[in-house]
Scaffold this motif. Sequence first.
Motif, PDB file in Angstrom:
ATOM      1  N   LYS A   1       0.793  -1.171  -0.106  1.00 59.32           N
ATOM      2  CA  LYS A   1      -0.066   0.135  -0.008  1.00 59.32           C
ATOM      3  C   LYS A   1       0.937   1.433  -0.051  1.00 59.32           C
ATOM      4  CE  LYS A   1      -4.018  -1.918   2.018  1.00 59.32           C
ATOM      5  NZ  LYS A   1      -5.190  -1.602   3.272  1.00 59.32           N
ATOM      6  N   GLN A   2       0.196   2.519  -0.258  1.00 54.34           N
ATOM      7  CA  GLN A   2       1.131   3.490  -0.396  1.00 54.34           C
ATOM      8  C   GLN A   2       1.084   4.251   1.163  1.00 54.34           C
ATOM      9  OE1 GLN A   2      -1.143   5.973  -3.098  1.00 54.34           O
ATOM     10  NE2 GLN A   2       0.398   5.725  -4.695  1.00 54.34           N
ATOM     11  N   ARG A   3       2.136   4.999   1.173  1.00 52.39           N
ATOM     12  CA  ARG A   3       2.342   5.678   2.566  1.00 52.39           C
ATOM     13  C   ARG A   3       1.016   6.647   2.710  1.00 52.39           C
ATOM     14  NH1 ARG A   3       8.267   7.682   4.275  1.00 52.39           N
ATOM     15  NH2 ARG A   3       8.585   5.449   3.516  1.00 52.39           N
ATOM     16  N   GLU A   4       0.673   6.375   3.847  1.00 50.15           N
ATOM     17  CA  GLU A   4      -0.587   7.509   4.227  1.00 50.15           C
ATOM     18  C   GLU A   4      -0.317   8.377   5.369  1.00 50.15           C
ATOM     19  OE1 GLU A   4      -4.159   5.135   5.018  1.00 50.15           O
ATOM     20  OE2 GLU A   4      -3.332   3.944   6.529  1.00 50.15           O
ATOM     21  N   LEU A   5      -0.966   9.417   5.430  1.00 49.47           N
ATOM     22  CA  LEU A   5      -0.897  10.078   6.908  1.00 49.47           C
ATOM     23  C   LEU A   5      -1.843   9.640   7.693  1.00 49.47           C
ATOM     24  CD1 LEU A   5      -0.335  12.815   8.148  1.00 49.47           C
ATOM     25  CD2 LEU A   5      -2.354  14.069   7.233  1.00 49.47           C
ATOM     26  N   VAL A   6      -1.453   9.661   8.982  1.00 52.58           N
ATOM     27  CA  VAL A   6      -2.114   9.181   9.997  1.00 52.58           C
ATOM     28  C   VAL A   6      -2.470  10.375  10.964  1.00 52.58           C
ATOM     29  CG1 VAL A   6      -2.144   7.827  12.244  1.00 52.58           C
ATOM     30  CG2 VAL A   6      -0.851   7.062  10.216  1.00 52.58           C
ATOM     31  N   ALA A   7      -1.557  11.339  11.371  1.00 51.79           N
ATOM     32  CA  ALA A   7      -1.931  12.351  12.116  1.00 51.79           C
ATOM     33  C   ALA A   7      -0.837  13.555  11.975  1.00 51.79           C
ATOM     34  CB  ALA A   7      -1.679  11.866  13.743  1.00 51.79           C
ATOM     35  N   ARG A   8      -1.178  14.748  12.418  1.00 55.12           N
ATOM     36  CA  ARG A   8      -0.311  15.720  11.996  1.00 55.12           C
ATOM     37  C   ARG A   8      -0.534  16.824  13.162  1.00 55.12           C
ATOM     38  NH1 ARG A   8      -0.805  17.366   5.934  1.00 55.12           N
ATOM     39  NH2 ARG A   8      -2.717  17.748   6.643  1.00 55.12           N
ATOM     40  N   ILE A   9       0.558  17.685  13.534  1.00 52.42           N
ATOM     41  CA  ILE A   9       0.386  18.496  14.581  1.00 52.42           C
ATOM     42  C   ILE A   9       1.121  19.823  14.074  1.00 52.42           C
ATOM     43  CG2 ILE A   9       2.229  17.800  15.948  1.00 52.42           C
ATOM     44  CD1 ILE A   9       0.692  18.381  18.443  1.00 52.42           C
ATOM     45  N   THR A  10       0.624  20.987  13.941  1.00 50.13           N
ATOM     46  CA  THR A  10       1.348  22.052  13.555  1.00 50.13           C
ATOM     47  C   THR A  10       2.298  22.548  14.892  1.00 50.13           C
ATOM     48  OG1 THR A  10      -0.323  23.695  14.540  1.00 50.13           O
ATOM     49  CG2 THR A  10      -0.750  22.633  12.230  1.00 50.13           C
ATOM     50  N   GLY A  11       3.068  23.666  14.372  1.00 52.81           N
ATOM     51  CA  GLY A  11       3.861  24.336  15.391  1.00 52.81           C
ATOM     52  C   GLY A  11       3.111  25.145  16.527  1.00 52.81           C
ATOM     53  N   ALA A  12       1.729  25.457  16.162  1.00 50.59           N
ATOM     54  CA  ALA A  12       0.762  26.075  17.158  1.00 50.59           C
ATOM     55  C   ALA A  12       0.235  24.863  18.239  1.00 50.59           C
ATOM     56  CB  ALA A  12      -0.151  26.947  16.548  1.00 50.59           C
ATOM     57  N   GLY A  13       0.206  23.605  17.585  1.00 44.95           N
ATOM     58  CA  GLY A  13      -0.541  22.520  18.394  1.00 44.95           C
ATOM     59  C   GLY A  13      -1.547  22.069  17.721  1.00 44.95           C
ATOM     60  N   SER A  14      -2.041  22.458  16.762  1.00 44.76           N
ATOM     61  CA  SER A  14      -3.266  22.103  16.240  1.00 44.76           C
ATOM     62  C   SER A  14      -3.178  20.537  15.625  1.00 44.76           C
ATOM     63  CB  SER A  14      -3.820  23.067  15.158  1.00 44.76           C
ATOM     64  OG  SER A  14      -4.058  24.344  15.498  1.00 44.76           O
ATOM     65  N   THR A  15      -4.120  19.844  15.474  1.00 43.93           N
ATOM     66  CA  THR A  15      -3.788  18.445  15.266  1.00 43.93           C
ATOM     67  C   THR A  15      -4.851  18.232  14.241  1.00 43.93           C
ATOM     68  OG1 THR A  15      -5.294  17.557  17.116  1.00 43.93           O
ATOM     69  CG2 THR A  15      -2.723  17.585  17.318  1.00 43.93           C
ATOM     70  N   ASN A  16      -4.626  17.170  13.405  1.00 51.90           N
ATOM     71  CA  ASN A  16      -5.678  16.471  12.460  1.00 51.90           C
ATOM     72  C   ASN A  16      -5.282  15.125  12.082  1.00 51.90           C
ATOM     73  OD1 ASN A  16      -3.745  18.053  10.557  1.00 51.90           O
ATOM     74  ND2 ASN A  16      -4.955  16.457   9.215  1.00 51.90           N
ATOM     75  N   TYR A  17      -6.196  14.570  11.940  1.00 50.46           N
ATOM     76  CA  TYR A  17      -6.163  12.793  11.991  1.00 50.46           C
ATOM     77  C   TYR A  17      -6.972  12.343  10.771  1.00 50.46           C
ATOM     78  CZ  TYR A  17      -5.239  13.497  17.005  1.00 50.46           C
ATOM     79  OH  TYR A  17      -4.535  13.945  18.197  1.00 50.46           O
ATOM     80  N   ALA A  18      -6.396  11.142  10.393  1.00 52.85           N
ATOM     81  CA  ALA A  18      -7.040  10.344   9.321  1.00 52.85           C
ATOM     82  C   ALA A  18      -8.479   9.678   9.962  1.00 52.85           C
ATOM     83  CB  ALA A  18      -6.250   9.063   8.758  1.00 52.85           C
ATOM     84  N   ASP A  19      -9.208   9.776   8.890  1.00 53.70           N
ATOM     85  CA  ASP A  19     -10.751   9.117   9.531  1.00 53.70           C
ATOM     86  C   ASP A  19     -10.808   7.787  10.290  1.00 53.70           C
ATOM     87  OD1 ASP A  19     -12.582  10.847   6.766  1.00 53.70           O
ATOM     88  OD2 ASP A  19     -12.028  11.457   8.810  1.00 53.70           O
TER      89      ASP A  19
END
Length: 118
Positions: A43-61
Amino acid sequence: QVQLVESGGGLVQPGGSLRLSCAASGSALSIYVMGWYRQAPGKQRELVARITGAGSTNYADSVKGRFTMSRDYAKNTVYLEMNSLKPEDTAVYYCNAHNPYWAQANYWGQGTQVTVSS
C-alpha cells in the motif's frame, strides 16, 4: 538539517495500545509541522496524524477517536498514542518533519514496525 528517531513500535494484540515517540534534533524545530505516516505492505504511505507548530492536530478518519498525537516542545519530541488497535493498523510508522515556510525542508525518520495480531 533535522534528524528524526522513532521508537515504541512492537507487537500488540487487537484492542491493545502502543505509544510511539519521535525525537527530533535540529534548529527551529518548534515551527515544523510534525506528522506520523504509515505504510502497510503493498500500500501507499498515508498520513495518520499531524500537529502544527501551534499545536493544532488533524487525523485520518480511520484513526479518529483512537489515536492521539501530542508534542513536547522542551524535549523536541512528538508522540502518537494508539488505543483500540486493529489488525488493519499494522504497518511501518514513519515520523515526518516539514517546514511550512521552506518546501525543501522535509525530513523522515527510519520507521518503526507496528504489528497488531493475536
